[in-house]
Design a protein around this motif. Structure first.
Motif, PDB file in Angstrom:
ATOM      1  N   ARG A 101      17.885  -1.438  -2.976  1.00 38.66           N
ATOM      2  CA  ARG A 101      16.621  -0.706  -2.954  1.00 38.66           C
ATOM      3  C   ARG A 101      15.521  -1.736  -3.177  1.00 38.66           C
ATOM      4  N   ALA A 102      14.645  -1.884  -2.209  1.00 39.49           N
ATOM      5  CA  ALA A 102      13.596  -2.908  -2.294  1.00 39.49           C
ATOM      6  C   ALA A 102      12.228  -2.290  -2.057  1.00 39.49           C
ATOM      7  N   ARG A 159      20.186 -10.190   6.071  1.00 37.49           N
ATOM      8  CA  ARG A 159      21.419  -9.803   6.774  1.00 37.49           C
ATOM      9  C   ARG A 159      22.632 -10.557   6.224  1.00 37.49           C
ATOM     10  N   GLN A 160      22.435 -11.803   5.868  1.00 44.55           N
ATOM     11  CA  GLN A 160      23.534 -12.620   5.369  1.00 44.55           C
ATOM     12  C   GLN A 160      23.732 -12.499   3.854  1.00 44.55           C
ATOM     13  N   ALA A 161      22.640 -12.320   3.116  1.00 48.50           N
ATOM     14  CA  ALA A 161      22.709 -12.407   1.650  1.00 48.50           C
ATOM     15  C   ALA A 161      22.981 -11.078   0.958  1.00 48.50           C
ATOM     16  N   TRP A 162      22.494  -9.976   1.492  1.00 48.63           N
ATOM     17  CA  TRP A 162      22.630  -8.684   0.811  1.00 48.63           C
ATOM     18  C   TRP A 162      23.879  -7.978   1.319  1.00 48.63           C
ATOM     19  N   ARG A 222      13.598   1.627 -10.583  1.00 43.96           N
ATOM     20  CA  ARG A 222      13.991   0.226 -10.562  1.00 43.96           C
ATOM     21  C   ARG A 222      14.260  -0.232  -9.124  1.00 43.96           C
ATOM     22  N   PHE A 223      13.862  -1.462  -8.861  1.00 47.15           N
ATOM     23  CA  PHE A 223      14.101  -2.055  -7.542  1.00 47.15           C
ATOM     24  C   PHE A 223      15.006  -3.271  -7.683  1.00 47.15           C
ATOM     25  N   ASP A 224      15.847  -3.482  -6.688  1.00 48.32           N
ATOM     26  CA  ASP A 224      16.688  -4.668  -6.669  1.00 48.32           C
ATOM     27  C   ASP A 224      15.907  -5.895  -6.210  1.00 48.32           C
ATOM     28  N   ALA A 225      14.812  -5.663  -5.496  1.00 44.34           N
ATOM     29  CA  ALA A 225      14.015  -6.790  -4.994  1.00 44.34           C
ATOM     30  C   ALA A 225      12.629  -6.312  -4.591  1.00 44.34           C
TER      31      ALA A 225
END
Length: 233
Positions: free
Chosen positions: A117-118, A109-112, A46-49
């Motif tokens: 794991r992408a 950099r700001q959102a995660w 599974r990937f987060d993005a």
């Protein structure tokens, strides 16, 4: 009406040709790159993005059996057109940030705030180190090369003749690599400088490649988007 040479890979070139025709211009297609799908197997799990920086990566993914299992995964795209293609393909959660990889890195950099794991779907030739930049922030970025872009070796004879004889009003250059391929097909920098044609480039970076040949008429829009580029014609 202007007669404009489109140097993008064939599928993207056809889209640009339609846009040119709607504006009353005559498009002439001569791809400087051939996109060939294939490459790495996609990592399991599974990937987060998902991360894509070009429509070619999405088109390559669409040909794979894993495609339908990934459409629910949040997708981050560079460029509005790439994001629109992803939505049209059925991706449910698509975010588009900026016009280049640097903009995407700034967003991540700001959102995660937590490690992600992408899966980064890309071509064999890439500019910038997105994997290294995001990995340095604590994220696990897995790169899957899903296509290769092969550079054209020469112009078709009728295209070479049209360029030399001034029968084309402009050339559209969308990337540094296609600009480099154009220069090689033309016979080098001095040959490009002699061509009686305007060079319309998507960005300053692309324009710098053409300007280095000594070509006299080189232009690029204030924002690196196709509508702004075509407005230069």
């Amino acid at each position: 009406m202007a007669r404009i040479l489109v140097t993008r890979p064939i599928e993207e070139a056809r889209q640009t040709a339609q846009a040119l025709a709607l504006l009353g211009h005559e498009p002439v297609i001569e791809p400087m790159l051939e996109i060939v799908f294939g490459g790495d197997a996609l990592p399991a799990g599974r990937f987060d993005a998902l991360i894509v920086t070009s429509g070619n990566a999405l088109a390559a993914l669409y040909e794979r059996p894993e495609f339908h299992g990934l459409t629910a995964t949040p997708l981050i795209a560079v460029g509005r057109r790439t994001g629109a293609v992803a939505r049209a393909m059925g991706f449910e959660d698509v975010e588009t940030f900026g016009r280049d990889v640097a903009s995407l890195i700034s967003h991540v950099r700001q959102a995660w705030r937590e490690p992600h794991r992408a899966l980064y779907l890309a071509g064999a030739d890439r500019t910038g180190d997105l994997v290294g930049a995001l990995g340095g922030m604590g994220h696990r970025i897995e790169l899957a090369v899903v296509y290769t872009a092969h550079q054209a070796a020469r112009f078709r004879p009728e295209i070479a003749a049209a360029l030399a004889q001034g029968k084309l009003d402009g050339v559209l250059h969308y990337s540094a690599r296609t600009a480099e391929a154009f220069i090689a097909c033309a016979g080098g920098a001095e040959a490009v400088a002699r061509l009686p044609v305007r060079h319309l480039c998507l960005s300053r970076k692309v324009a710098e490649v053409i300007s280095a040949t000594g070509a006299a008429e080189v232009a690029f829009p204030a924002r690196p988007e196709e509508d702004a580029l075509l407005a230069l014609i």
